[in-house]
Design an enzyme around this catalytic site. Structure first.
Site, PDB file in Angstrom:
ATOM      1  N   ILE A  48       0.821  -1.208   0.000  1.00 27.88           N
ATOM      2  CA  ILE A  48       0.000   0.000   0.000  1.00 27.88           C
ATOM      3  C   ILE A  48       0.859   1.264   0.000  1.00 27.88           C
ATOM      4  CG2 ILE A  48      -1.675   1.330   1.349  1.00 27.88           C
ATOM      5  CD1 ILE A  48      -2.876  -1.298   2.265  1.00 27.88           C
ATOM      6  N   SER A 173      -6.630   0.390   9.970  1.00 31.45           N
ATOM      7  CA  SER A 173      -6.996  -0.906   9.405  1.00 31.45           C
ATOM      8  C   SER A 173      -8.455  -1.178   9.728  1.00 31.45           C
ATOM      9  CB  SER A 173      -6.129  -2.015  10.009  1.00 31.45           C
ATOM     10  OG  SER A 173      -6.664  -3.294   9.734  1.00 31.45           O
ATOM     11  N   TYR A 186      -2.587  -5.809  17.830  1.00 29.11           N
ATOM     12  CA  TYR A 186      -2.608  -5.069  16.561  1.00 29.11           C
ATOM     13  C   TYR A 186      -3.964  -4.394  16.355  1.00 29.11           C
ATOM     14  CZ  TYR A 186      -2.515  -4.143  11.540  1.00 29.11           C
ATOM     15  OH  TYR A 186      -2.582  -3.531  10.305  1.00 29.11           O
ATOM     16  N   LYS A 190      -4.567  -0.244  15.994  1.00 29.42           N
ATOM     17  CA  LYS A 190      -5.210   0.386  14.850  1.00 29.42           C
ATOM     18  C   LYS A 190      -6.469   1.159  15.266  1.00 29.42           C
ATOM     19  CE  LYS A 190      -2.229  -0.518  11.728  1.00 29.42           C
ATOM     20  NZ  LYS A 190      -1.488   0.581  11.065  1.00 29.42           N
ATOM     21  N   THR A 221      -1.382  -7.856  -0.075  1.00 31.98           N
ATOM     22  CA  THR A 221       0.023  -7.506   0.103  1.00 31.98           C
ATOM     23  C   THR A 221       0.721  -8.639   0.847  1.00 31.98           C
ATOM     24  OG1 THR A 221      -0.280  -6.456   2.269  1.00 31.98           O
ATOM     25  CG2 THR A 221      -0.625  -5.060   0.329  1.00 31.98           C
TER      26      THR A 221
END
Length: 281
Positions: A48, A173, A186, A190, A221
């Site tokens: 990205i 995210s 995580y 975010k 990705t």
């Protein structure tokens, strides 16, 4: 961008002494909606971040790209310069103070100032539950994903103010809205990015600097392949995704260019989801 790999976004370039490259044509006026503006994109040698850096340069900006590894920076700079784009690069692990300082120095060395910042670099060293995460894991995730964007912006802000206007995009995210059980801390980091966006947008509005947040869904990705290669998980996702496909990095690039353009001059404090479905009303 559901991201679940064990490394900081693999995107970086040259450091000062021999850590930078730039087009010989950077003194020539650029063309495009972002002509002759200067942008920094962290974590921008693949995925990205790379797509965003490329689009900003295609739209006329001079772009400084960065990530942790010199070879990744060299490769990305060479490819983008080969396309005739105005780019420079430096190695920058955003969690390291000396690397952030080097990134600032690179920007000033090549372009003398800054208009736009994209904080895309992120890390997730754990696939597992929140309560089983070690203190070291917590520190790494919060340092890189939450603290570092604020610290980097604080170092670049004086140079943005000198230009009179500016804009920032933080990258969160879809995990901020729809936590995944495998992503533990995580998810939390975010979610914190949404709050950081709102707070910074209020603080910087009097300076004429806008702050918005990009919220990618599952984008194809290396960072997210643990999820998008999971057939069971992806089939479950498709039940809620109106667009029945995995997102591509380029799906995130145009919206960032728009947010930096004059057309977005009255947009700040927003969290913009690019996920193939809507996660909220």
């Amino acid at each position: 961008m559901f991201q679940a790999v064990t490394s900081v976004h693999r995107h970086q370039f040259h450091s000062c002494a021999r850590l930078s490259l730039h087009l010989s044509s950077t003194g020539i006026d650029q063309k495009g909606v972002l002509a002759n503006r200067v942008a920094v994109v962290t974590g921008s040698t693949e995925g990205i971040g790379y797509a965003m850096a490329r689009r900003l340069a295609q739209d006329g900006a001079h772009v400084v790209i960065s990530s942790r590894k010199q070879q990744n920076v060299d490769r990305a700079v060479a490819v983008l310069q080969g396309e005739g784009l105005s780019v420079a690069g430096t190695v920058c692990h955003v969690g390291k103070a000396e690397d952030r300082k080097r990134l600032v120095a690179t920007v000033l060395e090549h372009y003398g100032g800054l208009d736009f910042l994209v904080c895309n670099a992120g890390v997730n060293p754990l696939v597992g539950s929140t309560l089983k995460a070690s203190e070291e894991v917590w520190d790494k995730i919060l340092d890189v994903n939450v603290k570092s964007p604020a610290l980097l912006l604080s170092q670049l802000l004086p140079h943005m103010e000198k230009r009179g206007t500016g804009a920032v995009v933080l990258v969160s995210s879809i995990a901020a809205y729809i936590p995944h059980v495998k992503l533990g801390p995580y998810n939390i980091s975010k979610t914190a990015m949404l709050g950081l966006t709102r707070t910074l947008s209020l603080e910087l509005a009097p300076k004429g600097i806008r702050v918005n947040c990009l919220v990618p869904g599952i984008i194809e990705t290396n960072f997210s392949k643990l999820l998008h290669k999971d057939e069971v998980f992806w089939n479950e996702c498709k039940k809620k995704y109106q667009l029945k496909r995995i997102g591509q990095p380029e799906d995130c690039a145009g919206i960032v260019s728009f947010l930096f353009s004059p057309d977005a001059s009255y947009i700040t404090g927003e969290n913009i989801v690019v996920a193939g479905f809507s996660s909220r009303l």
